[in-house]
Enzyme design. Structure first.
Site, short mmCIF file in Angstrom:
data_model
loop_
_atom_site.label_atom_id
_atom_site.label_comp_id
_atom_site.label_asym_id
_atom_site.label_seq_id
_atom_site.Cartn_x
_atom_site.Cartn_y
_atom_site.Cartn_z
N ASN A 16 0.86 -1.18 0.00
CA ASN A 16 0.00 0.00 0.00
C ASN A 16 0.90 1.24 0.00
O ASN A 16 1.48 1.59 1.02
CB ASN A 16 -0.88 -0.03 1.26
CG ASN A 16 -1.69 1.24 1.45
OD1 ASN A 16 -1.79 2.06 0.54
ND2 ASN A 16 -2.26 1.42 2.63
N TRP A 17 1.01 1.86 -1.17
CA TRP A 17 1.93 3.00 -1.30
C TRP A 17 1.40 4.26 -0.61
O TRP A 17 2.13 5.22 -0.45
CB TRP A 17 2.17 3.33 -2.78
CG TRP A 17 2.88 2.26 -3.55
CD1 TRP A 17 3.30 1.03 -3.10
CD2 TRP A 17 3.29 2.34 -4.93
NE1 TRP A 17 3.93 0.35 -4.11
CE2 TRP A 17 3.93 1.13 -5.25
CE3 TRP A 17 3.16 3.32 -5.92
CZ2 TRP A 17 4.45 0.87 -6.53
CZ3 TRP A 17 3.66 3.06 -7.19
CH2 TRP A 17 4.31 1.85 -7.48
N LYS A 18 0.14 4.28 -0.29
CA LYS A 18 -0.50 5.49 0.26
C LYS A 18 -0.25 6.66 -0.71
O LYS A 18 -0.22 6.43 -1.92
CB LYS A 18 0.01 5.76 1.68
CG LYS A 18 -0.12 4.50 2.56
CD LYS A 18 0.07 4.73 4.01
CE LYS A 18 -0.11 3.40 4.75
NZ LYS A 18 -0.07 3.53 6.19
N GLU A 178 -5.41 -4.96 10.51
CA GLU A 178 -4.39 -3.95 10.73
C GLU A 178 -4.67 -3.19 12.02
O GLU A 178 -5.48 -2.25 12.02
CB GLU A 178 -4.39 -2.95 9.57
CG GLU A 178 -4.07 -3.54 8.23
CD GLU A 178 -3.42 -2.51 7.31
OE1 GLU A 178 -2.32 -2.76 6.85
OE2 GLU A 178 -4.03 -1.44 7.08
N GLY A 245 2.82 -1.08 4.35
CA GLY A 245 2.81 0.35 4.02
C GLY A 245 4.22 0.83 3.78
O GLY A 245 4.79 0.65 2.69
N GLY A 246 4.83 1.44 4.79
CA GLY A 246 6.15 2.06 4.67
C GLY A 246 7.19 1.19 3.96
O GLY A 246 7.88 1.66 3.05
P1 PGA Z 1 2.84 0.28 7.72
O1 PGA Z 1 1.38 0.54 7.13
O2 PGA Z 1 3.37 -0.98 7.11
O3 PGA Z 1 3.64 1.51 7.32
O4 PGA Z 1 2.69 0.16 9.21
C1 PGA Z 1 0.49 -0.51 6.88
C2 PGA Z 1 -0.78 0.02 6.27
O5 PGA Z 1 -1.18 1.15 6.59
O6 PGA Z 1 -1.40 -0.65 5.42
#
Ligand code: PGA
Length: 266
Positions: A16-18, A178, A245-246
């Site tokens: 998930n690149w956001k 999550e 995410g990150g």
């Molecule tokens: P993160 O985010 O891996 O940066 O904790 C996960 C997400 O929001 O899907």
């Protein structure tokens, strides 16, 4: 220790690149990711890989994936509950389908908190995704406060029940557990915590959609997943992948997460 893979559920590692990487950066990133994994001999049928770029990148990613026949899935980070019409700023599931998106993330905690999405909104989006042949990745998870007040499973279980309210027949869906306190915090849940909630979520799937669908549905863990902790999650019987995410923005780190089986010598 050997990683247990349920043969009915192909593990899925989803990035998930956001709101990161523009369309030019996306092209370079996806090309490097896919070729790097291919060069390393990654078996994409054994562990599926999907990326979730911003909407403005999707057409570029689609063109690249289709031209180079890359074995990567991709999808949107959100979808409108509506098909078309006067909904400024929204994106229809029909449009995502046209762009060959296979998946769409729904109900991410950032949508729930920053955009005040309710359980009803999430349920309507899940219905819209299925209508347009997109596999919804339904995100559920408790805050630190919820955890203290209600224990680990109560909130994710009630969010999943609500999200499935409009799903009547056996459907292809993915669930992502999550914990909000673990997202972007560097403080991941323990594999045991993830397994406890994933098992409770599988029971909800069984109640709502029957044993067969529950047995086939992938449940991902998300929240500070890294190359160094992924193998622990994947050893759990009810965890079938990760929503990252990150760490999904770092090609080497994400590739290493995808290749988690190598960390444990499987
Ligand atoms: P993160 O985010 O891996 O940066 O904790 C996960 C997400 O929001 O899907």
């Amino acid at each position: 220790m050997a990683v247990t893979i349920n043969p009915r559920r192909t593990p899925l590692i989803a990035g998930n690149w956001k709101m990161n990487l523009d369309h030019l950066q996306a092209i370079a990133f996806v090309q490097k990711l896919a070729w790097g994994l291919k060069d390393a001999g990654h078996d994409f049928t054994a562990v599926e890989v999907a990326v979730f770029p911003p909407f403005t990148d999707l057409r570029s990613v689609q063109t690249l994936v289709s031209a180079d026949k890359l074995p990567l899935a991709f999808g949107g980070q959100d979808v409108s509950a509506h098909d078309s019409g006067a909904y400024t700023g929204e994106i229809s599931g029909a449009f995502l389908s046209q762009l060959e998106c296979q998946y769409v993330i729904i109900g991410h905690s950032e949508r729930r908190t920053l955009h005040r999405e309710t359980d009803d909104d999430v349920a309507a989006k899940v219905t819209a995704a299925l209508k347009h042949n997109l596999v919804p990745i339904i995100c559920v998870g408790e805050t630190a406060e919820d955890l203290e007040q209600h224990g680990p499973s109560a909130v994710p279980v009630s969010q999943l029940r609500a999200a499935l309210a409009g799903v009547t027949n056996a459907a292809d869906i993915v669930v992502a557990y999550e914990p909000v306190w673990a997202i972007g915090s560097g403080q991941a849940a323990t594999p045991e915590q993830a397994e406890q909630v994933a098992a409770a979520l599988r029971s909800v799937l069984e109640e709502s959609l029957g044993q067969d669908v529950a047995g086939k549905t992938r449940i991902l863990y998300g929240g500070s997943v890294k190359a160094s902790n992924i193998a622990g999650f994947m050893r759990e019987p009810n965890v079938d992948g990760a929503l990252v995410g990150g760490a999904s923005l770092d090609i080497a780190e994400f590739s290493s997460i995808v290749r988690y089986q190598k960390h444990v010598g499987v």
